[in-house]
Design a protein around this motif. Structure first.
Motif, PDB file in Angstrom:
ATOM      1  N   ALA A 252       1.486  -7.151  68.252  1.00 43.28           N
ATOM      2  CA  ALA A 252       2.025  -6.726  68.922  1.00 43.28           C
ATOM      3  C   ALA A 252       2.878  -5.973  68.897  1.00 43.28           C
ATOM      4  N   GLY A 253       4.108  -6.465  67.973  1.00 42.78           N
ATOM      5  CA  GLY A 253       5.574  -5.691  68.430  1.00 42.78           C
ATOM      6  C   GLY A 253       5.909  -5.279  66.375  1.00 42.78           C
ATOM      7  N   ALA A 254       4.055  -4.827  65.995  1.00 40.46           N
ATOM      8  CA  ALA A 254       4.357  -4.490  64.754  1.00 40.46           C
ATOM      9  C   ALA A 254       4.891  -2.778  64.840  1.00 40.46           C
ATOM     10  N   GLY A 255       5.377  -2.351  65.699  1.00 40.69           N
ATOM     11  CA  GLY A 255       6.081  -1.467  65.595  1.00 40.69           C
ATOM     12  C   GLY A 255       4.636   0.017  65.314  1.00 40.69           C
ATOM     13  N   ALA A 256       5.357   1.576  65.685  1.00 43.22           N
ATOM     14  CA  ALA A 256       4.567   2.508  66.351  1.00 43.22           C
ATOM     15  C   ALA A 256       3.187   2.759  64.905  1.00 43.22           C
ATOM     16  N   HIS A 257       3.456   2.584  64.265  1.00 44.41           N
ATOM     17  CA  HIS A 257       2.309   2.186  63.025  1.00 44.41           C
ATOM     18  C   HIS A 257       1.391   1.645  63.185  1.00 44.41           C
ATOM     19  N   TRP A 258       1.610   0.236  63.710  1.00 40.73           N
ATOM     20  CA  TRP A 258       0.222  -0.177  64.237  1.00 40.73           C
ATOM     21  C   TRP A 258      -0.079  -0.188  65.358  1.00 40.73           C
TER      22      TRP A 258
END
Length: 310
Positions: A252-258
């Motif tokens: 869930a901390g994989a960023g805006a694209h994710w």
């Protein structure tokens, strides 16, 4: 001397413990690596030691446990578990801890405890029907209805990672089946996909995330994994009509694209009546499962007091 619940969070790599008051305040904490290779007895011994350590200077009213594996909350037995905890299946978790610690013990699955924590103190607070998904080494989940975990007929409800999705067709899931979303959306699956398609050598998801702004392959891997998960969550939401979907775990901390791909796919897959459904990140981190496990203890205390005064 404070009255507290002792909460335990038993996972494949670490075991955490805390003392929690009736109003949700965490007073003491401790954690250790889970001695998984030593088998169930070593894991139990560590849990007992941690419970005694954090509860030493308090009046302990009970112990709440969130444990990896499929856990029967009625019997306290671990019904099944993955290879991350060898020999854990069949463990009488409640019986052992009750005998060692001498107080009432409540036991649930760790993701179910996580969901309860977010419901009581975090991102799902105030929701009536809540879906939580934890995306990390695997993809776990939980469904809460009116503040109670829906465990299902076999205590196995919440296996979001094993929802079939088209993007996973032909992919083998860690459970042995094919086509489950975990095989394309978990942290290890994303790293493996980039390793196969990308130019840089990576071993951790954080490296893929760091590459995503400048590396179209890394960005594509994150978007595809999130889209597959979004498809599964939209289907689940259409069935249960939740107030909110809470997304936690390391991925869930994989960023805006994710995140953008996840939320867009959920919205795209919802029936019209559910459009605009709230999808939010988990708020409590590692405390969620501990607070959820402690809540179960305090709920038991309240219900016992109610019965005694009827």
């Amino acid at each position: 001397m404070s009255r507290v619940a002792v909460a335990l969070d038993i996972g494949g790599t670490k075991t955490g413990a805390a003392t929690v008051t009736a109003d949700g305040a965490v007073l003491t904490r401790a954690k250790r690596p889970t001695p998984a290779a030593g088998g169930a007895r070593a894991v139990l011994d560590t849990a007992v030691e941690l419970a005694r350590e954090v509860g030493a200077d308090h009046e302990v009213v009970g112990v709440g446990v969130g444990s990896a594996g499929v856990v029967d909350p009625d019997t306290g037995l671990v019904l099944s578990a993955t290879d991350s905890l060898p020999g854990w299946a069949g463990t009488d978790l409640r019986g052992h801890l009750t005998a060692e610690l001498g107080v009432p013990v409540t036991v649930v699955n760790d993701v179910h405890a996580h969901a309860l924590g977010e419901y009581r103190r975090g991102a799902a607070r105030g929701g009536s029907t809540v879906v939580l998904v934890a995306v990390g080494t695997g993809v776990g989940g939980a469904l809460l209805c009116e503040g109670r975990i829906h465990g299902g007929a076999r205590a196995a409800a919440g296996h979001v990672g094993h929802v079939p999705v088209a993007a996973a067709a032909g992919r083998r899931c860690p459970c042995g089946a094919e086509g489950h979303v975990e095989s394309v959306a978990s942290g290890p699956a994303l790293v493996a996909e980039y390793t196969e398609r990308g130019d840089a050598a990576v071993t951790r998801l954080e490296e893929v995330v760091a590459l995503a702004d400048r590396d179209p392959v890394a960005r594509s891997v994150l978007v595809e994994g999130a889209t597959a998960l979004g498809s599964a969550l939209a289907g689940l939401a259409n069935v249960v009509d939740p107030d909110v979907i809470v997304v936690g775990g390391g991925v869930a901390g994989a960023g805006a694209h994710w995140w953008s791909a996840l939320t867009e796919e959920i919205e795209r897959g919802l029936v019209p009546a559910l459009r605009g459904l709230s999808v939010v990140p988990a708020a409590l981190g590692a405390d969620a499962a501990l607070l959820g496990a402690a809540h179960l203890v305090w709920r038991e205390v309240e219900e016992t007091m109610w019965e005694e005064h009827r």
